[in-house]
Each structure stands twice: as C-alpha cells, then as structure tokens.
Design a protein around this motif. Structure first.
Motif, PDB file in Angstrom:
ATOM      1  N   SER A 275       0.829  -1.207   0.000  1.00  0.00           N
ATOM      2  CA  SER A 275       0.000   0.000   0.000  1.00  0.00           C
ATOM      3  C   SER A 275       0.861   1.254   0.000  1.00  0.00           C
ATOM      4  N   LEU A 276       1.898   1.253   0.823  1.00  0.00           N
ATOM      5  CA  LEU A 276       2.798   2.403   0.885  1.00  0.00           C
ATOM      6  C   LEU A 276       3.525   2.602  -0.443  1.00  0.00           C
ATOM      7  N   LEU A 277       4.011   1.523  -1.018  1.00  0.00           N
ATOM      8  CA  LEU A 277       4.701   1.620  -2.306  1.00  0.00           C
ATOM      9  C   LEU A 277       3.755   2.130  -3.392  1.00  0.00           C
ATOM     10  N   ALA A 278       2.535   1.594  -3.423  1.00  0.00           N
ATOM     11  CA  ALA A 278       1.557   2.026  -4.427  1.00  0.00           C
ATOM     12  C   ALA A 278       1.230   3.502  -4.248  1.00  0.00           C
ATOM     13  N   ALA A 279       1.082   3.949  -2.995  1.00  0.00           N
ATOM     14  CA  ALA A 279       0.782   5.361  -2.741  1.00  0.00           C
ATOM     15  C   ALA A 279       1.929   6.251  -3.210  1.00  0.00           C
ATOM     16  N   MET A 280       3.155   5.834  -2.939  1.00  0.00           N
ATOM     17  CA  MET A 280       4.314   6.616  -3.375  1.00  0.00           C
ATOM     18  C   MET A 280       4.384   6.684  -4.901  1.00  0.00           C
ATOM     19  N   LEU A 281       4.073   5.567  -5.553  1.00  0.00           N
ATOM     20  CA  LEU A 281       4.097   5.551  -7.012  1.00  0.00           C
ATOM     21  C   LEU A 281       2.997   6.436  -7.606  1.00  0.00           C
ATOM     22  N   VAL A 282       1.833   6.468  -6.980  1.00  0.00           N
ATOM     23  CA  VAL A 282       0.743   7.326  -7.450  1.00  0.00           C
ATOM     24  C   VAL A 282       1.131   8.791  -7.309  1.00  0.00           C
ATOM     25  N   VAL A 283       1.758   9.131  -6.184  1.00  0.00           N
ATOM     26  CA  VAL A 283       2.198  10.520  -5.967  1.00  0.00           C
ATOM     27  C   VAL A 283       3.211  10.931  -7.025  1.00  0.00           C
ATOM     28  N   LYS A 284       4.075   9.999  -7.430  1.00  0.00           N
ATOM     29  CA  LYS A 284       5.078  10.289  -8.455  1.00  0.00           C
ATOM     30  C   LYS A 284       4.486  10.273  -9.860  1.00  0.00           C
ATOM     31  N   GLY A 285       3.233   9.842  -9.984  1.00  0.00           N
ATOM     32  CA  GLY A 285       2.582   9.825 -11.291  1.00  0.00           C
ATOM     33  C   GLY A 285       2.673   8.510 -12.033  1.00  0.00           C
ATOM     34  N   SER A 286       3.154   7.472 -11.360  1.00  0.00           N
ATOM     35  CA  SER A 286       3.289   6.160 -12.002  1.00  0.00           C
ATOM     36  C   SER A 286       2.078   5.287 -11.673  1.00  0.00           C
ATOM     37  N   TRP A 287       0.928   5.654 -12.198  1.00  0.00           N
ATOM     38  CA  TRP A 287      -0.306   4.935 -11.918  1.00  0.00           C
ATOM     39  C   TRP A 287      -0.232   3.488 -12.375  1.00  0.00           C
ATOM     40  N   GLY A 288       0.309   3.265 -13.554  1.00  0.00           N
ATOM     41  CA  GLY A 288       0.366   1.908 -14.116  1.00  0.00           C
ATOM     42  C   GLY A 288       1.174   0.957 -13.247  1.00  0.00           C
ATOM     43  N   VAL A 289       2.324   1.405 -12.805  1.00  0.00           N
ATOM     44  CA  VAL A 289       3.170   0.561 -11.957  1.00  0.00           C
ATOM     45  C   VAL A 289       2.478   0.312 -10.624  1.00  0.00           C
ATOM     46  N   ALA A 290       1.817   1.329 -10.087  1.00  0.00           N
ATOM     47  CA  ALA A 290       1.108   1.179  -8.816  1.00  0.00           C
ATOM     48  C   ALA A 290      -0.013   0.154  -8.933  1.00  0.00           C
ATOM     49  N   VAL A 291      -0.720   0.178 -10.058  1.00  0.00           N
ATOM     50  CA  VAL A 291      -1.825  -0.759 -10.273  1.00  0.00           C
ATOM     51  C   VAL A 291      -1.314  -2.190 -10.359  1.00  0.00           C
TER      52      VAL A 291
END
Length: 142
Positions: free
Chosen positions: A16-32
């Motif tokens: 969850s933390l990694l996905a949130a950090m990736l979303v903040v950086k704009g990497s939606w695809g990687v977070a998903v």
C-alpha cells in the motif's frame, strides 16, 4: 494480532505504501500492478492459504484413525508454503497443525527436532520427517 498475521500485514502495508508513493510520483500503471502483487504475497503467507488447522492432540487422534500424515507448519514459512502449493488439492487430506496457534504442536515439533521449531515437520505413523519432498507426502496419502 497473532504472530501468524505479522508477515502478511507487513506485505499488505508495504504494498500500500509503495503504491501510494508511485501514485504521488505519477506512475499509476506501476502502482496498479504492484499493489495486487503485494496483496497476493500477503495472502500466500497468511494462514488463509492453508487448510484449517486443528490442535496437535486432535490431529494425532485423527491420524491414528485414518493413517493420514500430520503436518506441523507456521505462517510465513516458505518451505511450508512450498509443501502446501505442491500438494495441491491433496493438501485437504492432510491434518495441518499451526505451531504458532497450538503450543502443544510447537512442543511436539521441538521434541522431534532437537529443541528447534523446524517446519514443515510431517509425522507419518509416529515417525517425524523434516521438510520432506511433497511428492513423498502425497504418496503417503493413498
């Protein structure tokens, strides 16, 4: 929270933390992609991946009646997970004892392993085997 849920909780929280950090950086695809991977890891390392555990005394009683193996395991153990996955549907035929939720099970594992809680420990006809080959365990079922 019991010890069995610590590792799965860490996987879920980290994902969850990694996905949130990736979303903040704009990497939606990687977070998903990453979040479901961590959730899957959490599920595989949780007690949910194993058939329902019973107490050591009950497992020993049932094994004496039907002759099926007793597997002493604990959540987070990669060797236990390997055994569970490789047994496939046959895993439901084995008597599973979670040593973290059953102190008597932990005591029996320590007695069979020179004081160590080495799992998976499989008991067949009163004889303990540490981390046996899953094919061998499947062969003991029938």
């Amino acid at each position: 929270m019991t010890r069995a849920w610590i590792l799965p909780s860490l996987f879920a929280a980290s994902g969850s933390l990694l996905a949130a950090m990736l979303v903040v950086k704009g990497s939606w695809g990687v977070a998903v992609v990453m979040l479901p991977v961590f959730v899957l890891l959490a599920g595989l390392h949780s007690p949910l991946a194993f058939p329902r555990s019973i107490g050591a005394a009950e497992a020993q009683r049932r094994s004496a009646v039907d002759g099926r193996p007793v597997v002493y395991w604990r959540a987070g153990c990669t060797y236990c997970l390997r055994l569970r996955i490789r047994l496939g549907r046959s895993a439901r035929q084995v008597h599973w004892v979670d040593i973290w939720s059953d102190p008597e099970g932990a005591t029996r594992v320590r007695a069979a392993n020179d004081g160590n809680e080495t799992v998976p420990t499989v008991v067949v006809a009163g004889q303990a085997y540490v981390n046996p080959d899953p094919q061998w365990v499947r062969g003991q079922l029938g």
